[in-house]
Enzyme design. Structure first.
Site, mmCIF file in Angstrom:
data_model
loop_
_atom_site.group_PDB
_atom_site.id
_atom_site.type_symbol
_atom_site.label_atom_id
_atom_site.label_comp_id
_atom_site.label_asym_id
_atom_site.label_seq_id
_atom_site.Cartn_x
_atom_site.Cartn_y
_atom_site.Cartn_z
ATOM 1 N N TYR A 143 0.895 -1.324 -0.283
ATOM 2 C CA TYR A 143 0.083 0.048 -0.268
ATOM 3 C C TYR A 143 1.136 1.232 0.016
ATOM 4 O O TYR A 143 0.197 2.559 -0.117
ATOM 5 C CB TYR A 143 -0.669 0.134 1.988
ATOM 6 C CG TYR A 143 -2.319 -1.039 0.696
ATOM 7 C CD1 TYR A 143 -1.997 -2.036 0.021
ATOM 8 C CD2 TYR A 143 -2.866 -0.705 2.184
ATOM 9 C CE1 TYR A 143 -3.430 -2.876 -0.142
ATOM 10 C CE2 TYR A 143 -3.791 -1.980 2.024
ATOM 11 C CZ TYR A 143 -4.077 -2.928 0.367
ATOM 12 O OH TYR A 143 -4.710 -3.986 1.075
ATOM 13 N N LYS A 191 3.324 -15.379 2.294
ATOM 14 C CA LYS A 191 3.533 -16.413 1.397
ATOM 15 C C LYS A 191 5.000 -16.441 0.192
ATOM 16 O O LYS A 191 5.601 -16.240 -0.220
ATOM 17 C CB LYS A 191 2.335 -15.026 -0.117
ATOM 18 C CG LYS A 191 2.446 -16.008 -1.596
ATOM 19 C CD LYS A 191 0.896 -17.128 -0.953
ATOM 20 C CE LYS A 191 0.994 -17.611 -2.308
ATOM 21 N NZ LYS A 191 0.722 -19.013 -2.482
ATOM 22 N N ASP A 223 -3.307 -18.000 1.484
ATOM 23 C CA ASP A 223 -3.951 -18.776 0.734
ATOM 24 C C ASP A 223 -4.632 -19.813 1.960
ATOM 25 O O ASP A 223 -5.742 -19.293 2.080
ATOM 26 C CB ASP A 223 -3.913 -19.242 -0.682
ATOM 27 C CG ASP A 223 -2.627 -19.902 -0.590
ATOM 28 O OD1 ASP A 223 -1.900 -20.337 0.912
ATOM 29 O OD2 ASP A 223 -1.596 -20.889 -1.614
ATOM 30 N N ASP A 247 -5.868 -6.178 5.544
ATOM 31 C CA ASP A 247 -6.719 -5.711 5.091
ATOM 32 C C ASP A 247 -7.932 -6.921 4.771
ATOM 33 O O ASP A 247 -8.781 -7.073 5.080
ATOM 34 C CB ASP A 247 -6.496 -4.836 3.499
ATOM 35 C CG ASP A 247 -7.239 -4.214 3.688
ATOM 36 O OD1 ASP A 247 -8.556 -3.934 4.657
ATOM 37 O OD2 ASP A 247 -7.461 -3.300 2.402
ATOM 38 N N ASP A 251 -11.428 -8.456 6.986
ATOM 39 C CA ASP A 251 -12.694 -8.332 6.399
ATOM 40 C C ASP A 251 -13.617 -10.322 6.818
ATOM 41 O O ASP A 251 -14.140 -9.917 7.407
ATOM 42 C CB ASP A 251 -12.483 -8.130 4.764
ATOM 43 C CG ASP A 251 -13.095 -6.686 5.149
ATOM 44 O OD1 ASP A 251 -12.708 -5.861 5.823
ATOM 45 O OD2 ASP A 251 -13.930 -5.752 4.033
HETATM 46 C C1 IPM Z 1 -9.289 -0.652 6.282
HETATM 47 C C2 IPM Z 1 -9.640 -0.045 4.594
HETATM 48 C C3 IPM Z 1 -8.840 0.517 4.298
HETATM 49 C C4 IPM Z 1 -7.428 0.373 3.952
HETATM 50 C C5 IPM Z 1 -9.294 1.400 2.945
HETATM 51 C C6 IPM Z 1 -10.465 2.392 3.055
HETATM 52 C C7 IPM Z 1 -8.374 2.221 2.440
HETATM 53 O O1 IPM Z 1 -10.114 -0.980 4.042
HETATM 54 O O2 IPM Z 1 -9.071 0.038 7.176
HETATM 55 O O3 IPM Z 1 -9.130 -1.788 6.158
HETATM 56 O O4 IPM Z 1 -7.064 -0.682 3.096
HETATM 57 O O5 IPM Z 1 -6.112 0.051 5.433
HETATM 58 MG MG MG Z 2 -10.100 -3.299 4.801
#
Ligand code: IPM
Ligand code: MG
Length: 364
Positions: A143, A191, A223, A247, A251
């Site tokens: 990132y 990885k 993975d 990230d 989620d």
């Molecule tokens: C998170 C979000 C952010 C990230 C985005 C909005 C840039 O997805 O905080 O997880 O990828 O870090």
């Molecule tokens: Mg995120």
């Protein structure tokens, strides 16, 4: 008695609606425990671009640097998502503030609220008892790596996955420290069968491990980890991983907690911390009083604990959220087909339920 200055960055979409409740919770905690908290609102993301042309105006950054803690809502707007011509983007504000404040450690606790086990798409018997603490590296990796650009007349695009040993070492130490206070199991996700940056990651984590002989270190490929997380989440205690893998995995892990609407996070480094829900700006439900403010409210619990060392105050927030769930109240994202209609509340009504319980607990 403490005096604290808190910056609120509502951001975009549902962000300002949920941070308003985080703000209210903090205000009530201050009243109940005899502290003085002052609050300042500032712009970030699309809202800041609209007002100033900059996703992170200097005024916002300066206020954040001077704050004792920062509560953030969400950043992002659909008008940028499929439009590569937009060079100035809301997410740049979020990445820049993390980098500028040196917030290299993102802590994402994943705990199952037993009442919400049925809201998850995973079978309750697999979820029950899960308790995972994620350490996501937040200011390095793909990132941030350079170059990140279009090449060959726009026909080719490049991002760079870069890690230094220093960057890996400092977050690995934080994760090992946390593992020592828990079940003493640390999974490091990479990885390393493909990526050079992952081989450096693994090598460095192994070096740090020598200082933590009591912690059982398990290396796992990303993975496989994505699969193991839903197959058997109870095997994980503390997890440490890079920016992009963290990230994505967090989620995914939201399904272990029941919903993305429940997950709080803390971004810390060497100075002021940012506390924010993991969920995004959810533009489809923005302004409709439908958003779940509980992740933001739980982020204030992390703020009180980590930035202010206020354990009792933090627990009061968690207990209030727990009590609201135990009483059967839900927002739409965590409701089930069997949830009675009158128990499904909007943002404001469920936020008020939490605040009422904080007041009642302290008065009793
Ligand atoms: C998170 C979000 C952010 C990230 C985005 C909005 C840039 O997805 O905080 O997880 O990828 O870090
Ligand atoms: Mg995120």
């Amino acid at each position: 008695m403490a005096n604290k200055n808190i910056v609120i960055l509502g951001g975009d979409g549902i962000g300002p609606e949920v941070t308003a409740w985080g703000n209210d919770v903090l205000k009530n905690i201050a009243d109940a425990f005899g502290h003085t908290f002052s609050f300042q609102n500032h712009l970030i993301g699309h809202a800041a671009i609209e007002a100033t042309g900059n996703p992170l105006p200097d005024e916002t950054l300066d206020a954040c640097k001077a704050a004792d803690a920062i509560l953030l809502g969400a950043v992002g707007h659909p008008m940028y998502d499929n439009d590569p011509s937009k060079k100035v983007r809301p997410e740049q504000g979020l990445l820049k503030i993390r980098k500028s404040l040196g917030l290299y450690t993102n802590i994402r606790p994943i705990q199952i609220f037993d009442e919400l086990a049925h809201a998850s798409s995973i079978k309750p018997e697999i979820l029950m008892g899960s308790d995972i603490l994620f350490f996501r590296e937040l200011t390095g990796g793909i990132y941030f790596g350079e170059p990140r650009e279009r090449q060959e007349d726009g026909e080719v695009a490049v991002d760079t996955m870069r890690y230094s040993k220093m960057e890996v070492r400092r977050i690995a130490e934080k994760a090992f420290d946390a593992a020592m206070t828990r079940r003493k199991i640390l999974h490091s996700i990479d990885k390393a069968n493909v990526l050079e940056s992952s081989r450096l990651w693994r090598e460095t984590v192994n070096e740090v491990a020598k200082d933590y002989p009591e912690v059982k270190l398990v290396h796992m490929f990303i993975d496989n980890a994505a699969m193991q997380l839903i197959k058997d989440p109870k095997q994980f205690d503390v997890v440490v991983t890079g920016n992009m893998f963290g990230d994505i995995l967090t989620d995914e892990a939201s399904q272990i907690a029941g919903s993305l609407g429940m997950l709080a996070s803390a971004s810390v480094g060497d100075s002021v911390g940012i506390y924010e829900p993991i969920h995004g700006s959810a533009p489809d439900i923005a302004g409709q009083n439908k958003a779940n403010p509980l992740a933001t409210i739980l982020s204030t619990a992390l703020l009180l604990d980590i930035s202010f060392g206020m354990k009792e105050e933090s627990q009061a927030v968690i207990d209030a959220v727990d009590a609201v769930l135990k009483d059967g109240f839900r927002t739409a994202d965590i409701a089930e087909s069997t949830t009675p209609k009158d128990k499904i509340l909007g943002t404001d009504a469920i936020g008020q339920q939490v605040v009422d319980r904080i007041k009642a607990a302290v008065a009793s």
